[in-house]
Design a protein around this motif. Structure first.
Motif, PDB file in Angstrom:
ATOM      1  N   GLN A  24       0.815  -1.205   0.000  1.00  0.00           N
ATOM      2  CA  GLN A  24       0.000   0.000   0.000  1.00  0.00           C
ATOM      3  C   GLN A  24       0.852   1.259   0.000  1.00  0.00           C
ATOM      4  OE1 GLN A  24      -2.589  -0.560   3.379  1.00  0.00           O
ATOM      5  NE2 GLN A  24      -4.290  -1.218   2.086  1.00  0.00           N
ATOM      6  N   SER A  25       2.019   1.190   0.607  1.00  0.00           N
ATOM      7  CA  SER A  25       2.866   2.380   0.686  1.00  0.00           C
ATOM      8  C   SER A  25       3.722   2.568  -0.565  1.00  0.00           C
ATOM      9  CB  SER A  25       3.767   2.317   1.911  1.00  0.00           C
ATOM     10  OG  SER A  25       4.676   1.252   1.787  1.00  0.00           O
ATOM     11  N   SER A  26       3.868   1.537  -1.393  1.00  0.00           N
ATOM     12  CA  SER A  26       4.703   1.668  -2.581  1.00  0.00           C
ATOM     13  C   SER A  26       3.863   2.115  -3.773  1.00  0.00           C
ATOM     14  CB  SER A  26       5.407   0.347  -2.898  1.00  0.00           C
ATOM     15  OG  SER A  26       4.543  -0.514  -3.579  1.00  0.00           O
ATOM     16  N   THR A  27       4.528   2.714  -4.747  1.00  0.00           N
ATOM     17  CA  THR A  27       3.833   3.165  -5.956  1.00  0.00           C
ATOM     18  C   THR A  27       4.241   2.364  -7.185  1.00  0.00           C
ATOM     19  OG1 THR A  27       5.545   4.821  -6.320  1.00  0.00           O
ATOM     20  CG2 THR A  27       3.581   5.513  -5.109  1.00  0.00           C
ATOM     21  N   MET A  58       5.292   2.877 -23.773  1.00  0.00           N
ATOM     22  CA  MET A  58       4.408   3.727 -22.972  1.00  0.00           C
ATOM     23  C   MET A  58       2.959   3.247 -23.053  1.00  0.00           C
ATOM     24  SD  MET A  58       6.261   5.761 -21.321  1.00  0.00           S
ATOM     25  CE  MET A  58       5.053   6.839 -20.628  1.00  0.00           C
ATOM     26  N   ALA A  59       2.558   2.707 -24.193  1.00  0.00           N
ATOM     27  CA  ALA A  59       1.192   2.176 -24.332  1.00  0.00           C
ATOM     28  C   ALA A  59       1.016   0.952 -23.439  1.00  0.00           C
ATOM     29  CB  ALA A  59       0.908   1.827 -25.785  1.00  0.00           C
ATOM     30  N   LEU A  60       2.020   0.081 -23.419  1.00  0.00           N
ATOM     31  CA  LEU A  60       1.953  -1.093 -22.545  1.00  0.00           C
ATOM     32  C   LEU A  60       1.952  -0.682 -21.076  1.00  0.00           C
ATOM     33  CD1 LEU A  60       4.352  -3.556 -24.376  1.00  0.00           C
ATOM     34  CD2 LEU A  60       1.917  -3.872 -23.988  1.00  0.00           C
ATOM     35  N   LEU A  61       2.733   0.337 -20.744  1.00  0.00           N
ATOM     36  CA  LEU A  61       2.781   0.821 -19.361  1.00  0.00           C
ATOM     37  C   LEU A  61       1.426   1.402 -18.943  1.00  0.00           C
ATOM     38  CD1 LEU A  61       4.572   1.300 -16.875  1.00  0.00           C
ATOM     39  CD2 LEU A  61       5.122   3.534 -17.841  1.00  0.00           C
ATOM     40  N   ALA A  62       0.801   2.178 -19.840  1.00  0.00           N
ATOM     41  CA  ALA A  62      -0.518   2.752 -19.534  1.00  0.00           C
ATOM     42  C   ALA A  62      -1.557   1.657 -19.360  1.00  0.00           C
ATOM     43  CB  ALA A  62      -0.935   3.713 -20.639  1.00  0.00           C
ATOM     44  N   LEU A  63      -1.495   0.643 -20.229  1.00  0.00           N
ATOM     45  CA  LEU A  63      -2.429  -0.473 -20.126  1.00  0.00           C
ATOM     46  C   LEU A  63      -2.215  -1.257 -18.833  1.00  0.00           C
ATOM     47  CD1 LEU A  63      -4.689  -1.850 -21.674  1.00  0.00           C
ATOM     48  CD2 LEU A  63      -2.985  -3.279 -22.776  1.00  0.00           C
ATOM     49  N   GLN A  64      -0.964  -1.420 -18.439  1.00  0.00           N
ATOM     50  CA  GLN A  64      -0.676  -2.140 -17.195  1.00  0.00           C
ATOM     51  C   GLN A  64      -1.145  -1.345 -15.985  1.00  0.00           C
ATOM     52  OE1 GLN A  64       3.350  -3.482 -16.782  1.00  0.00           O
ATOM     53  NE2 GLN A  64       2.966  -4.432 -14.802  1.00  0.00           N
ATOM     54  N   GLU A  65      -0.952  -0.039 -16.004  1.00  0.00           N
ATOM     55  CA  GLU A  65      -1.428   0.804 -14.896  1.00  0.00           C
ATOM     56  C   GLU A  65      -2.941   0.678 -14.751  1.00  0.00           C
ATOM     57  OE1 GLU A  65      -0.123   3.225 -12.798  1.00  0.00           O
ATOM     58  OE2 GLU A  65       1.958   3.325 -13.441  1.00  0.00           O
ATOM     59  N   ALA A  66      -3.662   0.765 -15.872  1.00  0.00           N
ATOM     60  CA  ALA A  66      -5.118   0.677 -15.838  1.00  0.00           C
ATOM     61  C   ALA A  66      -5.576  -0.704 -15.388  1.00  0.00           C
ATOM     62  CB  ALA A  66      -5.688   0.998 -17.215  1.00  0.00           C
ATOM     63  N   THR A  67      -4.899  -1.742 -15.850  1.00  0.00           N
ATOM     64  CA  THR A  67      -5.256  -3.112 -15.482  1.00  0.00           C
ATOM     65  C   THR A  67      -5.070  -3.340 -13.987  1.00  0.00           C
ATOM     66  OG1 THR A  67      -4.611  -3.898 -17.667  1.00  0.00           O
ATOM     67  CG2 THR A  67      -4.747  -5.537 -15.924  1.00  0.00           C
ATOM     68  N   GLU A  68      -3.932  -2.902 -13.465  1.00  0.00           N
ATOM     69  CA  GLU A  68      -3.678  -3.105 -12.036  1.00  0.00           C
ATOM     70  C   GLU A  68      -4.643  -2.297 -11.178  1.00  0.00           C
ATOM     71  OE1 GLU A  68       0.289  -3.029 -10.618  1.00  0.00           O
ATOM     72  OE2 GLU A  68       1.034  -4.320 -12.214  1.00  0.00           O
ATOM     73  N   ALA A  69      -4.975  -1.091 -11.614  1.00  0.00           N
ATOM     74  CA  ALA A  69      -5.943  -0.286 -10.859  1.00  0.00           C
ATOM     75  C   ALA A  69      -7.310  -0.977 -10.847  1.00  0.00           C
ATOM     76  CB  ALA A  69      -6.059   1.105 -11.466  1.00  0.00           C
ATOM     77  N   PHE A  70      -7.701  -1.541 -11.998  1.00  0.00           N
ATOM     78  CA  PHE A  70      -8.977  -2.247 -12.091  1.00  0.00           C
ATOM     79  C   PHE A  70      -8.999  -3.461 -11.159  1.00  0.00           C
ATOM     80  CE2 PHE A  70     -11.461  -5.707 -13.897  1.00  0.00           C
ATOM     81  CZ  PHE A  70     -12.710  -5.118 -13.997  1.00  0.00           C
ATOM     82  N   VAL A  71      -7.937  -4.252 -11.188  1.00  0.00           N
ATOM     83  CA  VAL A  71      -7.879  -5.471 -10.383  1.00  0.00           C
ATOM     84  C   VAL A  71      -7.860  -5.136  -8.887  1.00  0.00           C
ATOM     85  CG1 VAL A  71      -6.444  -7.466  -9.813  1.00  0.00           C
ATOM     86  CG2 VAL A  71      -6.850  -6.882 -12.181  1.00  0.00           C
ATOM     87  N   VAL A  72      -7.103  -4.110  -8.508  1.00  0.00           N
ATOM     88  CA  VAL A  72      -7.042  -3.740  -7.093  1.00  0.00           C
ATOM     89  C   VAL A  72      -8.413  -3.292  -6.605  1.00  0.00           C
ATOM     90  CG1 VAL A  72      -6.117  -2.001  -5.509  1.00  0.00           C
ATOM     91  CG2 VAL A  72      -4.579  -3.250  -7.010  1.00  0.00           C
ATOM     92  N   GLU A  76     -10.758  -5.023  -3.751  1.00  0.00           N
ATOM     93  CA  GLU A  76     -11.294  -4.269  -2.611  1.00  0.00           C
ATOM     94  C   GLU A  76     -12.795  -4.463  -2.487  1.00  0.00           C
ATOM     95  OE1 GLU A  76     -10.171  -0.260  -3.402  1.00  0.00           O
ATOM     96  OE2 GLU A  76      -8.131  -0.521  -2.664  1.00  0.00           O
ATOM     97  N   ASP A  77     -13.512  -4.361  -3.625  1.00  0.00           N
ATOM     98  CA  ASP A  77     -14.960  -4.539  -3.604  1.00  0.00           C
ATOM     99  C   ASP A  77     -15.335  -5.968  -3.213  1.00  0.00           C
ATOM    100  OD1 ASP A  77     -15.136  -1.931  -4.391  1.00  0.00           O
ATOM    101  OD2 ASP A  77     -15.652  -2.371  -6.481  1.00  0.00           O
ATOM    102  N   GLY A  78     -14.572  -6.936  -3.727  1.00  0.00           N
ATOM    103  CA  GLY A  78     -14.832  -8.329  -3.368  1.00  0.00           C
ATOM    104  C   GLY A  78     -14.602  -8.587  -1.888  1.00  0.00           C
ATOM    105  N   TYR A  79     -13.581  -7.955  -1.340  1.00  0.00           N
ATOM    106  CA  TYR A  79     -13.314  -8.128   0.085  1.00  0.00           C
ATOM    107  C   TYR A  79     -14.420  -7.501   0.922  1.00  0.00           C
ATOM    108  CZ  TYR A  79     -10.786  -8.613   4.431  1.00  0.00           C
ATOM    109  OH  TYR A  79     -10.427  -8.961   5.708  1.00  0.00           O
ATOM    110  N   LEU A  80     -14.961  -6.361   0.474  1.00  0.00           N
ATOM    111  CA  LEU A  80     -16.099  -5.772   1.175  1.00  0.00           C
ATOM    112  C   LEU A  80     -17.302  -6.707   1.144  1.00  0.00           C
ATOM    113  CD1 LEU A  80     -15.930  -2.025   0.085  1.00  0.00           C
ATOM    114  CD2 LEU A  80     -15.474  -2.980   2.349  1.00  0.00           C
ATOM    115  N   CYS A  81     -17.483  -7.412   0.025  1.00  0.00           N
ATOM    116  CA  CYS A  81     -18.577  -8.393  -0.063  1.00  0.00           C
ATOM    117  C   CYS A  81     -18.352  -9.532   0.932  1.00  0.00           C
ATOM    118  CB  CYS A  81     -18.687  -8.949  -1.487  1.00  0.00           C
ATOM    119  SG  CYS A  81     -19.262  -7.760  -2.694  1.00  0.00           S
ATOM    120  N   LEU A  95     -15.987 -12.005  -5.590  1.00  0.00           N
ATOM    121  CA  LEU A  95     -15.550 -11.255  -6.764  1.00  0.00           C
ATOM    122  C   LEU A  95     -16.642 -11.231  -7.830  1.00  0.00           C
ATOM    123  CD1 LEU A  95     -11.877 -12.537  -6.993  1.00  0.00           C
ATOM    124  CD2 LEU A  95     -12.674 -10.320  -6.184  1.00  0.00           C
ATOM    125  N   GLN A  96     -17.364 -12.341  -7.985  1.00  0.00           N
ATOM    126  CA  GLN A  96     -18.456 -12.376  -8.953  1.00  0.00           C
ATOM    127  C   GLN A  96     -19.557 -11.402  -8.564  1.00  0.00           C
ATOM    128  OE1 GLN A  96     -19.330 -16.531  -8.773  1.00  0.00           O
ATOM    129  NE2 GLN A  96     -17.564 -17.110 -10.013  1.00  0.00           N
TER     130      GLN A  96
END
Length: 109
Positions: A24-27, A58-72, A76-81, A95-96
């Motif tokens: 959580q503390s790393s970027t 840079m396109a792969l990096l942007a896609l990876q950033e978006a993918t990881e943000a989506f998965v995280v 989080e939402d699945g854990y709240l469930c 998760l479903q």
């Protein structure tokens, strides 16, 4: 009493909480760039019927950033469930449910 595989002096789950705080503390990104790029290229070949496109770094990096943000966020939402069901263990059904509650616009199905 600590489980058999836990080091002496540590309670169960303490190591997991330590890892959570570290991430959580790393970027930095959680997935390695090479395997992610190979996966993207493989999926691109599947969806373009064999046409091999070139990807900018840079396109792969942007896609990876978006993918990881989506998965995280999905995790989080699945854990709240799972907490709503009075559990601390995340199950696939959590998760479903999180995906179903999000709907189609937010990457549901």
């Amino acid at each position: 009493r600590a489980p058999f595989n836990a080091p002496p002096g540590r309670r169960p789950g303490q190591r997991a909480l330590q890892e959570i705080r570290k991430y959580q503390s790393s970027t930095r990104l959680l997935l390695r760039a090479g395997p992610f790029a190979r996966l993207v290229r493989e999926l691109c070949l599947l969806f373009t019927r064999g046409v091999d496109y070139r990807w900018q770094r840079m396109a792969l990096l942007a896609l990876q950033e978006a993918t990881e943000a989506f998965v995280v966020r999905l995790m989080e939402d699945g854990y709240l469930c799972s907490l709503h069901a009075r559990r601390v263990t995340l199950y696939p059904k959590d998760l479903q449910l999180a995906r179903r509650l999000r709907g189609l616009e937010a990457g549901g199905m």
